[in-house]
Write an enzyme that holds these catalytic residues in place. Structure first.
Site, PDB file in Angstrom:
ATOM      1  N   GLU A   1      29.454 -27.139 -41.823  1.00  0.00           N
ATOM      2  CA  GLU A   1      28.771 -28.224 -41.131  1.00  0.00           C
ATOM      3  C   GLU A   1      27.272 -27.945 -41.151  1.00  0.00           C
ATOM      4  O   GLU A   1      26.835 -26.861 -41.546  1.00  0.00           O
ATOM      5  CB  GLU A   1      29.272 -28.364 -39.689  1.00  0.00           C
ATOM      6  CG  GLU A   1      29.069 -27.134 -38.846  1.00  0.00           C
ATOM      7  CD  GLU A   1      29.697 -27.265 -37.455  1.00  0.00           C
ATOM      8  OE1 GLU A   1      29.229 -26.556 -36.549  1.00  0.00           O
ATOM      9  OE2 GLU A   1      30.647 -28.051 -37.290  1.00  0.00           O
TER      10      GLU A   1
ATOM     11  N   HIS B   1      28.456 -28.625 -32.038  1.00  0.00           N
ATOM     12  CA  HIS B   1      28.344 -27.182 -31.910  1.00  0.00           C
ATOM     13  C   HIS B   1      26.907 -26.743 -31.695  1.00  0.00           C
ATOM     14  O   HIS B   1      25.965 -27.345 -32.186  1.00  0.00           O
ATOM     15  CB  HIS B   1      28.882 -26.497 -33.164  1.00  0.00           C
ATOM     16  CG  HIS B   1      30.369 -26.573 -33.276  1.00  0.00           C
ATOM     17  ND1 HIS B   1      31.017 -26.506 -34.484  1.00  0.00           N
ATOM     18  CD2 HIS B   1      31.341 -26.702 -32.355  1.00  0.00           C
ATOM     19  CE1 HIS B   1      32.325 -26.588 -34.299  1.00  0.00           C
ATOM     20  NE2 HIS B   1      32.542 -26.714 -33.010  1.00  0.00           N
TER      21      HIS B   1
END
Length: 294
Positions: free
Chosen positions: A214, A252
């Site tokens: 990511e 995150h």
């Protein structure tokens, strides 16, 4: 085979009497994980009721649990304020593999925890991760056992949700897994993409690897370069966050774009330059793996 853990591990659950700890402990035991002890300070001396008639002794400290049961692995379901201390307690007690599911742990706390774990020779998976599952053998964490099946594909992911989605599509496509590892999305984690790739490189049963990254940081670029130089099986990749605006936190704590290196475009370019086929959507992963194995 599998990496890091197998069906022989003797697992202690830290936070076994809490809501999340108790639920997932029963799920792990139902899957076949050898949970031999639990730890909740102040609740030592009682038994935790597992599925069926199984009972797990609860101790006040990890040291007591290890001394009494020979536990060699741990899963941490402890609130953020105490989770780093739980990791350090497990490492101090000689636990060799520690999975920390907890999210929201202060970064400075994890600096200390990772340093102590390294000094003690313990491997930490996480924090803020779904854990690890070796289909048909054992699971540690929160990855649902019903979606996996044994087979030749290894999987590594920074994202818990995308771990589940990728495994779902692989299983539906008839592609079982050797081990599925969620490494976590925090800025400081104990086990990296490269650590997992190196372990898969030594596993003769892993014939392909799926790597889900990511935005944020450069871990995917480093892993792509390592795989190109050292891994002799095909790798299929996916990068989450292609439409994320620069400078914005996207889920995150580690998923923050800082300069061009952390963008999805840069990570995708690094994958492709190192021979990794990149899926544009998670549903495409299984098809690319199947093509790579032909």
């Amino acid at each position: 085979m599998s990496i890091f853990v197998d069906g022989t591990n003797r697992v202690v659950v830290q936070g076994i009497t809490g809501r999340d700890g108790s639920f997932h402990t029963r799920e792990m035991m139902a899957y076949g994980t050898r949970v031999v002890a639990g730890v909740t300070p102040g609740k030592g001396g009682r038994d935790f009721e597992g599925p069926g008639s199984a009972a797990v002794p609860v101790y006040d400290t990890v040291a007591e649990a290890v001394a009494e049961t020979g536990a060699d692995a741990s899963v941490v379901y402890v609130p953020p304020a105490f989770a780093a201390s739980a990791i350090m307690e497990a490492a101090d007690a000689g636990v060799g593999f520690i999975v920390c599911v907890t999210e929201g742990i202060p970064v400075l706390d994890m600096v200390r925890a990772h340093a102590l774990a390294r000094d003690r020779g313990s491997r930490v998976l996480g924090p803020n991760c779904p854990g690890i599952i070796c289909p048909g053998k054992t699971t540690m964490g929160i990855i649902p056992g019903r979606m996996v099946t044994p087979g030749p594909v290894g999987l590594i992911s920074r994202s818990g949700t995308l771990t589940y989605e990728a495994v779902y599509h692989l299983t539906r496509g008839g592609l079982g897994q050797t081990t599925c590892v969620g490494i976590g999305g925090d800025p400081l984690i104990g086990t990296s993409f490269v650590d997992c790739l190196a372990a898969f490189a030594e596993d003769p049963d892993t014939e392909a690897v799926v790597m889900i990254g990511e935005i944020g940081g450069t871990a995917e670029q480093e892993a792509a370069a390592w795989a190109s130089a050292n891994l002799n099986v095909p790798v299929v990749g996916f990068i989450a966050g292609r439409t994320a605006p620069p400078g914005k936190r996207m889920g995150h704590a580690g998923a923050i774009i800082s300069g061009s290196a952390g963008t999805a475009a840069e990570k995708t370019r690094a994958f492709e330059e190192n021979g990794i086929r990149v899926a544009r959507r998670p549903v495409e992963i299984a098809g690319l793996v199947a093509e790579s194995l032909r």
